[in-house]
Design a protein around this motif. Structure first.
Motif, PDB file in Angstrom:
ATOM      1  N   VAL A 195      21.036 -44.023 -39.434  1.00 50.30           N
ATOM      2  CA  VAL A 195      20.305 -43.049 -40.248  1.00 50.30           C
ATOM      3  C   VAL A 195      18.843 -43.484 -40.286  1.00 50.30           C
ATOM      4  CG1 VAL A 195      20.115 -41.959 -42.508  1.00 50.30           C
ATOM      5  CG2 VAL A 195      22.368 -42.626 -41.637  1.00 50.30           C
ATOM      6  N   ALA A 196      17.944 -42.565 -40.004  1.00 51.67           N
ATOM      7  CA  ALA A 196      16.508 -42.869 -40.009  1.00 51.67           C
ATOM      8  C   ALA A 196      16.064 -43.277 -41.417  1.00 51.67           C
ATOM      9  CB  ALA A 196      15.712 -41.661 -39.537  1.00 51.67           C
ATOM     10  N   GLU A 197      15.189 -44.273 -41.478  1.00 53.82           N
ATOM     11  CA  GLU A 197      14.653 -44.767 -42.759  1.00 53.82           C
ATOM     12  C   GLU A 197      14.017 -43.650 -43.579  1.00 53.82           C
ATOM     13  OE1 GLU A 197      14.641 -47.963 -44.066  1.00 53.82           O
ATOM     14  OE2 GLU A 197      15.760 -48.804 -42.372  1.00 53.82           O
ATOM     15  N   GLY A 198      13.492 -42.635 -42.909  1.00 55.58           N
ATOM     16  CA  GLY A 198      12.850 -41.524 -43.597  1.00 55.58           C
ATOM     17  C   GLY A 198      13.787 -40.742 -44.505  1.00 55.58           C
ATOM     18  N   HIS A 199      15.083 -40.930 -44.365  1.00 54.88           N
ATOM     19  CA  HIS A 199      16.062 -40.230 -45.198  1.00 54.88           C
ATOM     20  C   HIS A 199      16.477 -41.047 -46.421  1.00 54.88           C
ATOM     21  CE1 HIS A 199      16.419 -37.086 -42.264  1.00 54.88           C
ATOM     22  NE2 HIS A 199      16.772 -37.945 -41.324  1.00 54.88           N
ATOM     23  N   LEU A 200      15.888 -42.221 -46.600  1.00 56.03           N
ATOM     24  CA  LEU A 200      16.294 -43.101 -47.692  1.00 56.03           C
ATOM     25  C   LEU A 200      16.081 -42.462 -49.060  1.00 56.03           C
ATOM     26  CD1 LEU A 200      17.553 -45.811 -48.250  1.00 56.03           C
ATOM     27  CD2 LEU A 200      15.282 -46.832 -48.232  1.00 56.03           C
ATOM     28  N   ASP A 201      14.998 -41.724 -49.261  1.00 59.11           N
ATOM     29  CA  ASP A 201      14.763 -41.080 -50.558  1.00 59.11           C
ATOM     30  C   ASP A 201      15.884 -40.101 -50.894  1.00 59.11           C
ATOM     31  OD1 ASP A 201      12.432 -42.486 -51.035  1.00 59.11           O
ATOM     32  OD2 ASP A 201      11.107 -40.867 -50.382  1.00 59.11           O
ATOM     33  N   GLU A 202      16.306 -39.310 -49.927  1.00 59.28           N
ATOM     34  CA  GLU A 202      17.388 -38.356 -50.159  1.00 59.28           C
ATOM     35  C   GLU A 202      18.687 -39.081 -50.491  1.00 59.28           C
ATOM     36  OE1 GLU A 202      19.634 -34.550 -48.058  1.00 59.28           O
ATOM     37  OE2 GLU A 202      17.964 -35.500 -47.013  1.00 59.28           O
ATOM     38  N   LEU A 256      27.134 -37.513 -50.963  1.00 61.02           N
ATOM     39  CA  LEU A 256      26.493 -38.677 -50.338  1.00 61.02           C
ATOM     40  C   LEU A 256      27.063 -38.919 -48.943  1.00 61.02           C
ATOM     41  CD1 LEU A 256      24.619 -41.137 -50.431  1.00 61.02           C
ATOM     42  CD2 LEU A 256      26.443 -42.359 -51.662  1.00 61.02           C
ATOM     43  N   LEU A 257      28.376 -38.893 -48.832  1.00 64.36           N
ATOM     44  CA  LEU A 257      28.999 -39.155 -47.528  1.00 64.36           C
ATOM     45  C   LEU A 257      28.707 -38.034 -46.530  1.00 64.36           C
ATOM     46  CD1 LEU A 257      32.439 -40.610 -48.679  1.00 64.36           C
ATOM     47  CD2 LEU A 257      30.348 -41.842 -48.053  1.00 64.36           C
ATOM     48  N   GLU A 258      28.737 -36.793 -46.985  1.00 60.21           N
ATOM     49  CA  GLU A 258      28.425 -35.673 -46.086  1.00 60.21           C
ATOM     50  C   GLU A 258      26.983 -35.741 -45.600  1.00 60.21           C
ATOM     51  OE1 GLU A 258      29.481 -32.146 -48.281  1.00 60.21           O
ATOM     52  OE2 GLU A 258      31.624 -32.444 -47.910  1.00 60.21           O
ATOM     53  N   THR A 259      26.089 -36.202 -46.447  1.00 58.13           N
ATOM     54  CA  THR A 259      24.685 -36.323 -46.056  1.00 58.13           C
ATOM     55  C   THR A 259      24.511 -37.412 -44.998  1.00 58.13           C
ATOM     56  OG1 THR A 259      23.949 -35.480 -48.198  1.00 58.13           O
ATOM     57  CG2 THR A 259      22.342 -36.739 -46.908  1.00 58.13           C
ATOM     58  N   ARG A 319      26.773 -38.336 -42.878  1.00 54.46           N
ATOM     59  CA  ARG A 319      27.348 -37.784 -41.644  1.00 54.46           C
ATOM     60  C   ARG A 319      26.407 -36.768 -40.986  1.00 54.46           C
ATOM     61  NH1 ARG A 319      32.249 -37.023 -45.257  1.00 54.46           N
ATOM     62  NH2 ARG A 319      33.425 -38.949 -44.986  1.00 54.46           N
ATOM     63  N   ARG A 320      25.747 -35.957 -41.816  1.00 58.82           N
ATOM     64  CA  ARG A 320      24.860 -34.911 -41.296  1.00 58.82           C
ATOM     65  C   ARG A 320      23.568 -35.487 -40.724  1.00 58.82           C
ATOM     66  NH1 ARG A 320      20.837 -32.572 -44.057  1.00 58.82           N
ATOM     67  NH2 ARG A 320      21.675 -33.202 -46.076  1.00 58.82           N
ATOM     68  N   LEU A 321      22.999 -36.462 -41.417  1.00 54.27           N
ATOM     69  CA  LEU A 321      21.705 -37.017 -41.005  1.00 54.27           C
ATOM     70  C   LEU A 321      21.833 -38.149 -39.989  1.00 54.27           C
ATOM     71  CD1 LEU A 321      19.914 -37.180 -44.467  1.00 54.27           C
ATOM     72  CD2 LEU A 321      19.665 -35.431 -42.701  1.00 54.27           C
ATOM     73  N   GLY A 322      22.993 -38.778 -39.974  1.00 52.13           N
ATOM     74  CA  GLY A 322      23.167 -39.952 -39.121  1.00 52.13           C
ATOM     75  C   GLY A 322      23.784 -39.629 -37.780  1.00 52.13           C
ATOM     76  N   ALA A 323      23.564 -40.545 -36.859  1.00 52.68           N
ATOM     77  CA  ALA A 323      24.197 -40.454 -35.541  1.00 52.68           C
ATOM     78  C   ALA A 323      25.334 -41.473 -35.520  1.00 52.68           C
ATOM     79  CB  ALA A 323      23.183 -40.780 -34.445  1.00 52.68           C
ATOM     80  N   PRO A 324      26.567 -41.022 -35.278  1.00 50.17           N
ATOM     81  CA  PRO A 324      27.685 -41.962 -35.266  1.00 50.17           C
ATOM     82  C   PRO A 324      27.530 -43.004 -34.161  1.00 50.17           C
ATOM     83  CG  PRO A 324      28.453 -39.694 -34.930  1.00 50.17           C
ATOM     84  CD  PRO A 324      26.964 -39.663 -34.962  1.00 50.17           C
ATOM     85  N   LEU A 325      27.853 -44.239 -34.500  1.00 48.06           N
ATOM     86  CA  LEU A 325      27.875 -45.301 -33.493  1.00 48.06           C
ATOM     87  C   LEU A 325      29.267 -45.356 -32.881  1.00 48.06           C
ATOM     88  CD1 LEU A 325      25.966 -48.188 -35.345  1.00 48.06           C
ATOM     89  CD2 LEU A 325      25.053 -46.434 -33.827  1.00 48.06           C
ATOM     90  N   THR A 326      29.349 -45.801 -31.670  1.00 45.12           N
ATOM     91  CA  THR A 326      30.655 -45.916 -31.022  1.00 45.12           C
ATOM     92  C   THR A 326      31.468 -47.003 -31.720  1.00 45.12           C
ATOM     93  OG1 THR A 326      29.819 -47.505 -29.408  1.00 45.12           O
ATOM     94  CG2 THR A 326      29.741 -45.170 -28.796  1.00 45.12           C
ATOM     95  N   PRO A 327      32.779 -46.844 -31.750  1.00 40.37           N
ATOM     96  CA  PRO A 327      33.625 -47.826 -32.437  1.00 40.37           C
ATOM     97  C   PRO A 327      33.497 -49.247 -31.904  1.00 40.37           C
ATOM     98  CG  PRO A 327      34.876 -45.839 -31.960  1.00 40.37           C
ATOM     99  CD  PRO A 327      33.537 -45.706 -31.263  1.00 40.37           C
ATOM    100  N   ASP A 328      33.088 -49.398 -30.644  1.00 38.20           N
ATOM    101  CA  ASP A 328      32.971 -50.736 -30.079  1.00 38.20           C
ATOM    102  C   ASP A 328      31.595 -51.367 -30.314  1.00 38.20           C
ATOM    103  OD1 ASP A 328      31.721 -48.971 -28.363  1.00 38.20           O
ATOM    104  OD2 ASP A 328      32.378 -49.983 -26.537  1.00 38.20           O
ATOM    105  N   SER A 329      30.718 -50.684 -31.053  1.00 36.88           N
ATOM    106  CA  SER A 329      29.396 -51.242 -31.379  1.00 36.88           C
ATOM    107  C   SER A 329      29.558 -52.407 -32.351  1.00 36.88           C
ATOM    108  CB  SER A 329      28.504 -50.183 -32.040  1.00 36.88           C
ATOM    109  OG  SER A 329      28.233 -49.140 -31.156  1.00 36.88           O
ATOM    110  N   LEU A 330      28.837 -53.477 -32.083  1.00 36.51           N
ATOM    111  CA  LEU A 330      28.859 -54.644 -32.969  1.00 36.51           C
ATOM    112  C   LEU A 330      27.488 -54.785 -33.613  1.00 36.51           C
ATOM    113  CD1 LEU A 330      30.820 -57.156 -30.731  1.00 36.51           C
ATOM    114  CD2 LEU A 330      31.657 -55.885 -32.715  1.00 36.51           C
ATOM    115  N   VAL A 331      27.229 -53.924 -34.595  1.00 30.82           N
ATOM    116  CA  VAL A 331      25.946 -53.887 -35.267  1.00 30.82           C
ATOM    117  C   VAL A 331      26.193 -54.113 -36.753  1.00 30.82           C
ATOM    118  CG1 VAL A 331      23.918 -52.459 -35.728  1.00 30.82           C
ATOM    119  CG2 VAL A 331      25.142 -52.194 -33.579  1.00 30.82           C
ATOM    120  N   PRO A 332      25.462 -55.062 -37.378  1.00 28.93           N
ATOM    121  CA  PRO A 332      25.668 -55.266 -38.816  1.00 28.93           C
ATOM    122  C   PRO A 332      25.213 -54.044 -39.621  1.00 28.93           C
ATOM    123  CG  PRO A 332      24.048 -56.833 -37.933  1.00 28.93           C
ATOM    124  CD  PRO A 332      24.496 -55.970 -36.809  1.00 28.93           C
TER     125      PRO A 332
END
Length: 92
Positions: A13-20, A47-50, A52-65
């Motif tokens: 999720v882009a940092e620009g969406h943090l206020d929302e 909150l969860l729908e937002t 999902r809407r604003l974010g790009a899903p990462l692949t399940p095999d991504s190892l990102v904290p």
């Protein structure tokens, strides 16, 4: 920023969406503090729908904290209350 929804996966999720996200998090915090089950369910869903809407899903095999970890929609008000800190679910 990387946001994890427990039991579901991670989203970039882009940092620009943090206020929302913070506005929605404040609504959730208020519902939890008031022990408002109906308000809690709606605020958590929003909150969860937002994310999902604003974010790009990462692949399940991504190892990102994850920078933020959010409960899943099936968690109870009591369970989410135990997760909340002084700054709510989303610091800032």
């Amino acid at each position: 920023m990387i946001v994890r929804i427990l039991g579901e996966g991670q989203y970039s999720v882009a940092e620009g969406h943090l206020d929302e996200l913070n506005r929605l998090d404040a609504r959730l915090q208020s519902a939890v503090e008031a022990q408002d089950e109906k308000g809690f369910a709606g605020a958590l869903r929003a909150l969860l729908e937002t994310v999902r809407r604003l974010g790009a899903p990462l692949t399940p095999d991504s190892l990102v904290p994850s920078e933020l970890v959010l409960p899943d929609e099936d968690m109870s008000l009591a369970e989410v209350s135990a997760l909340l800190t002084d700054e709510s679910l989303i610091p800032g």
